[in-house]
Design an enzyme around this catalytic site. Structure first.
Site, PDB file in Angstrom:
ATOM      1  N   CYS A  62       0.835  -1.204   0.000  1.00 21.39           N
ATOM      2  CA  CYS A  62       0.000   0.000   0.000  1.00 21.39           C
ATOM      3  C   CYS A  62       0.869   1.254   0.000  1.00 21.39           C
ATOM      4  CB  CYS A  62      -0.901  -0.002   1.226  1.00 21.39           C
ATOM      5  SG  CYS A  62      -1.986   1.434   1.310  1.00 21.39           S
ATOM      6  N   CYS A  68      -2.367   5.587   6.776  1.00 26.22           N
ATOM      7  CA  CYS A  68      -3.682   4.967   6.940  1.00 26.22           C
ATOM      8  C   CYS A  68      -3.658   4.060   8.164  1.00 26.22           C
ATOM      9  CB  CYS A  68      -4.044   4.173   5.690  1.00 26.22           C
ATOM     10  SG  CYS A  68      -5.562   3.211   5.839  1.00 26.22           S
ATOM     11  N   GLN A 254     -19.105 -11.619   6.837  1.00 22.23           N
ATOM     12  CA  GLN A 254     -17.667 -11.776   7.060  1.00 22.23           C
ATOM     13  C   GLN A 254     -16.895 -11.068   5.947  1.00 22.23           C
ATOM     14  OE1 GLN A 254     -16.048 -13.089   9.585  1.00 22.23           O
ATOM     15  NE2 GLN A 254     -17.709 -14.092  10.682  1.00 22.23           N
ATOM     16  N   THR A 285     -25.116 -17.047   8.075  1.00 14.84           N
ATOM     17  CA  THR A 285     -23.866 -17.539   7.481  1.00 14.84           C
ATOM     18  C   THR A 285     -23.604 -18.992   7.864  1.00 14.84           C
ATOM     19  OG1 THR A 285     -22.980 -15.292   7.632  1.00 14.84           O
ATOM     20  CG2 THR A 285     -21.414 -17.056   7.171  1.00 14.84           C
ATOM     21  N   ASP A 301     -31.564 -14.177  16.398  1.00  9.48           N
ATOM     22  CA  ASP A 301     -30.765 -12.955  16.478  1.00  9.48           C
ATOM     23  C   ASP A 301     -31.689 -11.835  16.936  1.00  9.48           C
ATOM     24  OD1 ASP A 301     -27.819 -12.116  15.027  1.00  9.48           O
ATOM     25  OD2 ASP A 301     -29.173 -10.476  15.535  1.00  9.48           O
ATOM     26  N   ASP A 328     -30.432 -13.088  23.164  1.00  7.20           N
ATOM     27  CA  ASP A 328     -29.692 -14.260  23.656  1.00  7.20           C
ATOM     28  C   ASP A 328     -30.151 -14.686  25.048  1.00  7.20           C
ATOM     29  OD1 ASP A 328     -28.698 -12.062  24.957  1.00  7.20           O
ATOM     30  OD2 ASP A 328     -26.604 -12.380  24.402  1.00  7.20           O
ATOM     31  N   CYS A 369     -14.456 -13.349  17.933  1.00  5.52           N
ATOM     32  CA  CYS A 369     -13.521 -12.386  17.352  1.00  5.52           C
ATOM     33  C   CYS A 369     -12.697 -11.698  18.434  1.00  5.52           C
ATOM     34  CB  CYS A 369     -14.280 -11.348  16.522  1.00  5.52           C
ATOM     35  SG  CYS A 369     -15.487 -10.398  17.469  1.00  5.52           S
ATOM     36  N   GLU A 402      -9.613 -14.651  14.603  1.00  3.05           N
ATOM     37  CA  GLU A 402     -10.884 -15.327  14.872  1.00  3.05           C
ATOM     38  C   GLU A 402     -10.594 -16.696  15.486  1.00  3.05           C
ATOM     39  OE1 GLU A 402     -15.232 -14.771  13.799  1.00  3.05           O
ATOM     40  OE2 GLU A 402     -13.481 -13.471  13.679  1.00  3.05           O
TER      41      GLU A 402
END
Length: 411
Positions: A62, A68, A254, A285, A301, A328, A369, A402
């Site tokens: 990059c 960045c 994702q 997913t 959800d 949940d 995550c 992950e």
């Protein structure tokens, strides 16, 4: 102050003499820190020189690397990035964890949110909310980003579109969100603006399959808003291992499609039995993928739109999976062979932890995550033991990782 960077902290910053954090440095670099700034509990090097390069340092692809804030590890060779993440997991979890490398480390991201300001089109400068780094393309997204940014500049100039002055909170066009189905090639462009009239962008973005317009009527700096389809398809499509997913501007998916294939396969490998409950299901997913493999899936959800998309995804794949809106804390988990949990970074709600301990199934598949909250939850789930644990590098060039754990019930 001169010295050699010995290691990175959990956020990917080099540590000098255990007291100064040096961004964009690598273990083995010899550096000279010229200026520091106190941020929270640490001193950050805001100006420093590289005196001698580490053997693990590579040239960043990059052009704006170091400005960045997106890819803080791009200057470190990929094997060393994986070693850093292994060590991070070892320190947090107290155990060795195998990491599945990302199949691609450039061109893998399927979404970027480009800030559109009077001075630049690009991404936030590291640690500076008011400053945007101008970019020509984003290597982690791929070649389409270059074309999209070029067309955006033409569109702004020729249509005289007012752009964002961040400090003044003025200007019409704020963000352009670009999404791409990596396995389908379908492109979605979403313009995020304040209230006003959007000049017709269709001739500039003729390569897109779908164009949306979102109006952010709030004072918040967000890349979404009240949305309407401007042109083209209502959804673009992504495909993971033969399973189709509809992508909407407001859908979470994702961000690394290539590694997401390994993620769903890992979850499938860990599932025991046929009856599966998919907690925090999102757009389905995992649930839709498992239903395609012949399992009986019910998903939940708290996000009603995510549930709507999950049911659409079940329908287009012709599978018998049902998804419902529920928190949940409400879901009845009795009678299932496996529960899949994929909570937000904060981890599992304490009430769900208690229900899993009291009435949970033989197997839990925990997708995380955040290794730190994963560890906390695993310790709280005292009626379960980790049987298998795998990490996946979903986010090359970043410190993030992950985890997928298979938990077996003890009592």
């Amino acid at each position: 102050m001169r010295g050699i960077i010995k290691r990175l902290n959990d956020d990917g910053f080099g540590i000098l003499y255990n007291k100064i954090l040096v961004p964009f440095s690598a273990p083995g670099d010899e550096v000279e820190v010229l200026k520091t700034e106190k941020q929270k509990r640490a001193k950050i090097a805001t100006e420093w020189r590289l005196l001698r390069s580490s053997p693990i340092r590579v040239g960043a692809r990059c052009k704006v690397f170091g400005k960045c804030g997106g890819c803080i590890l791009q200057h470190i060779n990929y094997n060393s990035q994986l070693e850093f993440k292994k060590e991070k997991l070892r320190k947090i979890l107290g155990r060795e964890v195998e990491i599945i490398p990302s199949p691609r480390i450039f061109g893998h991201r399927n979404r970027i949110d480009l800030a559109v300001t009077v001075n630049a089109i690009g991404f936030r400068e590291k640690g500076k909310w008011w400053s945007v780094v101008d970019v020509e393309e984003c290597p982690v997204f791929g070649k389409t980003s270059k074309k999209a940014i070029e067309r955006l500049r033409e569109y702004i100039e020729e249509e005289k579109v007012s752009t964002w002055k961040i400090r003044e909170d003025s200007g019409f066009l704020r963000y352009m969100v670009l999404r791409e189905g990596k396995f389908t090639g379908e492109i979605m462009v979403n313009f995020v603006t304040k209230e006003g009239e959007l000049p017709d962008p269709t001739s500039y973005f003729d390569f897109a399959d779908s164009i949306y317009w979102s109006i952010n009527r709030s004072k918040s700096d967000v890349s979404y808003g009240d949305i309407e389809k401007y042109w083209g398809k209502e959804f673009i499509m992504e495909e993971l291992d033969g399973v189709k997913y509809l992508i909407h501007p407001n859908s979470f998916f994702q961000t690394n499609s290539y590694q997401a294939v390994n993620l769903v396969k890992t979850v499938e490998k860990f599932v025991e039995g046929e009856k599966v409950v998919d907690m925090y299901s999102g757009v389905g997913t995992f649930g839709v993928y498992l239903a395609k493999k012949g399992m009986k899936v019910v998903g939940f959800d708290s996000n009603a739109f995510a549930i709507e998309m999950a049911n659409k995804n079940a329908e287009i794949n012709n599978v018998e999976a049902e998804f419902f809106v529920a928190s949940d804390r409400e879901v009845d988990i009795k009678g299932f062979d496996t529960v899949i949990v994929d909570p937000p970074r904060a981890g599992l709600h304490p009430k769900l932890v208690k229900r899993l301990n009291d009435h949970g199934p033989e197997t839990i598949v925990y997708v995380s995550c955040n290794p730190k909250t994963f560890k906390v939850n695993i310790e709280q789930l005292n009626n379960y033991i980790i049987e298998e644990l795998i990490a996946l590098d979903m986010f090359p060039h970043t410190p993030h990782i992950e985890l997928v754990g298979k938990l077996r019930r003890l009592v």
